[in-house]
Design a protein around this motif. Structure first.
Motif, PDB file in Angstrom:
ATOM      1  N   ASN A   1      -0.447  -9.043  -9.777  1.00 30.44           N
ATOM      2  CA  ASN A   1       0.850  -8.406  -9.725  1.00 30.44           C
ATOM      3  C   ASN A   1       1.772  -9.726  -9.787  1.00 30.44           C
ATOM      4  N   VAL A   2       1.311 -10.690  -8.943  1.00 28.07           N
ATOM      5  CA  VAL A   2       2.056 -12.134  -8.794  1.00 28.07           C
ATOM      6  C   VAL A   2       2.349 -12.728 -10.108  1.00 28.07           C
ATOM      7  N   VAL A  23      -6.336  -7.437  -2.602  1.00 29.31           N
ATOM      8  CA  VAL A  23      -5.674  -8.803  -3.041  1.00 29.31           C
ATOM      9  C   VAL A  23      -5.957  -9.063  -4.190  1.00 29.31           C
ATOM     10  N   THR A  24      -6.870  -8.659  -4.967  1.00 23.32           N
ATOM     11  CA  THR A  24      -7.156  -9.088  -6.562  1.00 23.32           C
ATOM     12  C   THR A  24      -5.811  -8.281  -7.239  1.00 23.32           C
ATOM     13  N   ARG A  49       0.908  -1.186  -0.017  1.00 19.34           N
ATOM     14  CA  ARG A  49      -0.055  -0.025  -0.049  1.00 19.34           C
ATOM     15  C   ARG A  49       0.948   1.201  -0.060  1.00 19.34           C
ATOM     16  N   SER A  50       0.281   2.366  -0.375  1.00 20.27           N
ATOM     17  CA  SER A  50       0.896   3.744  -0.401  1.00 20.27           C
ATOM     18  C   SER A  50       0.161   4.692   0.289  1.00 20.27           C
ATOM     19  N   ASP A  51      -0.627   4.284   1.341  1.00 19.63           N
ATOM     20  CA  ASP A  51      -1.431   5.058   2.096  1.00 19.63           C
ATOM     21  C   ASP A  51      -1.043   5.184   3.598  1.00 19.63           C
ATOM     22  N   PRO A 110       0.802  -9.472   2.164  1.00 20.93           N
ATOM     23  CA  PRO A 110      -0.443  -9.619   2.097  1.00 20.93           C
ATOM     24  C   PRO A 110      -1.217  -8.970   3.296  1.00 20.93           C
ATOM     25  N   GLN A 111      -2.023  -7.984   2.922  1.00 18.12           N
ATOM     26  CA  GLN A 111      -2.988  -7.496   3.984  1.00 18.12           C
ATOM     27  C   GLN A 111      -3.962  -8.019   4.533  1.00 18.12           C
TER      28      GLN A 111
END
Length: 347
Positions: free
Chosen positions: A87-88, A81-82, A47-49, A103-104
């Protein structure tokens, strides 16, 4: 064979020999000096927040700039997660030999981990421990210790009585559960006269602020707050307390005792100003360093065993792999200026 045919064949053979020499030179150059010969590693930022995760991203870049790793372009799944799954897949298609992720939602990533395991692509999980699915290594601090340290600090500061708001993370995350369960257990056992108001937030600052505002309206005598993630909760919490006229310096009448988790520079500044009292420093620098260290080792086929490490941590066995539990110190006004703390070195 005609003379022209012989000349043509000889010329073609010469071209192939030259091409082979060029290819050999290129390969030798890559092996000697470039990172391209090293196994490819995919890194997804969660995340970037969050100021904490943005600091972690800076340390990933620093490790990459050292030049001894072959990192694919870094992705950011933005707490989705989607997006992480997509990305994976890009990493797989790009030839990644190991993947670093955080993973969050630790329950929803199991099928992706199974797919990576089927393709012999090892995974290093940072800060969060997936509920299911094989991992090569989890690089994490003891999150139950976070909750316990927060409980002990608040309990002692409040003299064992009062009202505390707990700004919880997402309870579908192992980190949110570990911190919440440990905090609750410690409070029940050691400080039964402190009333704890559990406020689930899904790691969202606006949700935390809204719930805290409602709680303050019902309980204006609230005298403690535990923020499970300073990176997302610090700014909105302090803004709300200032708006309500409740942001009073530590040591003065009416001060609300606050402890946080993360160890970002903004928390340190808030401790110095007396706005909050303490934080537990998650090692963002060590998360990046050892996540990439283990990813490289995994791609090279190396293995590890439970036990103490050479970097002041302990590797423990978990149901789905191994976990390197890095140290996370308590930071107060007494040690907030310690140069060894990563929050005093990152920009």
């Amino acid at each position: 064979m005609k003379l022209t045919s012989i000349r043509t064949a000889a010329a073609a053979s010469a071209v192939l020999m030259v091409a082979g020499l060029v290819t050999a030179c290129n390969r030798e150059s890559s092996t000697d000096g470039g990172s391209e010969s090293k196994p490819k590693i995919g890194v997804d930022l969660p995340r970037s927040d969050s100021d904490f995760w943005n600091s972690y991203a800076q340390y990933i870049t620093k490790e990459k700039d050292k030049g001894d790793l072959n990192l694919l372009p870094t992705s950011n799944s933005q707490n989705d997660v989607t997006k992480l799954v997509a990305n994976v897949q890009v990493f797989q298609n790009s030839g990644a030999k190991a993947v670093v992720m955080a993973p969050q939602d630790t329950g929803a990533i199991a099928s992706t981990l199974d797919q990576l395991a089927a393709k012999d692509i090892p995974v290093v999980s940072v800060d969060t421990r997936p509920d299911k699915g094989d991992v090569y290594m989890v690089v994490r601090a003891d999150n139950r210790a976070y909750g316990t340290k927060a409980c002990e600090f608040l309990g002692e500061q409040l003299g064992g009585k009062g009202k505390v708001a707990e700004l919880q993370g997402a309870l579908d995350s192992i980190n949110g559960r570990d911190r919440s369960e440990a905090f609750a257990s410690c409070m029940k056992e050691r400080f039964p006269n402190i009333k704890v108001f559990e406020l689930p937030t899904d790691w969202k600052g606006d949700v935390a602020s809204a719930k805290l505002q409602s709680l303050l309206a019902q309980h204006p005598d609230l005298n403690g707050v535990y923020m499970q993630a300073g990176g997302v909760f610090l700014q909105p919490t302090l803004a709300l307390l200032k708006q309500k006229g409740l942001l009073k310096p530590a040591g003065t009448k009416g001060h609300i005792t606050i402890i946080s988790n993360d160890g970002i520079p903004q928390e340190f500044d808030a401790i110095r100003k007396g706005h909050i009292d303490a934080t537990v420093s998650q090692p963002a620098d060590l998360y990046a360093k050892y996540a990439l260290y283990y990813a490289k080792a995994a791609a090279e086929g190396k293995t590890f065993k439970p036990g103490p490490t050479d970097h002041d941590s302990t590797i423990v066995k978990i149901p789905n792999g191994l976990e390197d539990q890095l140290p996370a110190p308590l930071v107060t006004k007494e040690n907030v200026d310690d140069a060894a703390l990563w929050g005093n070195t990152v920009k």
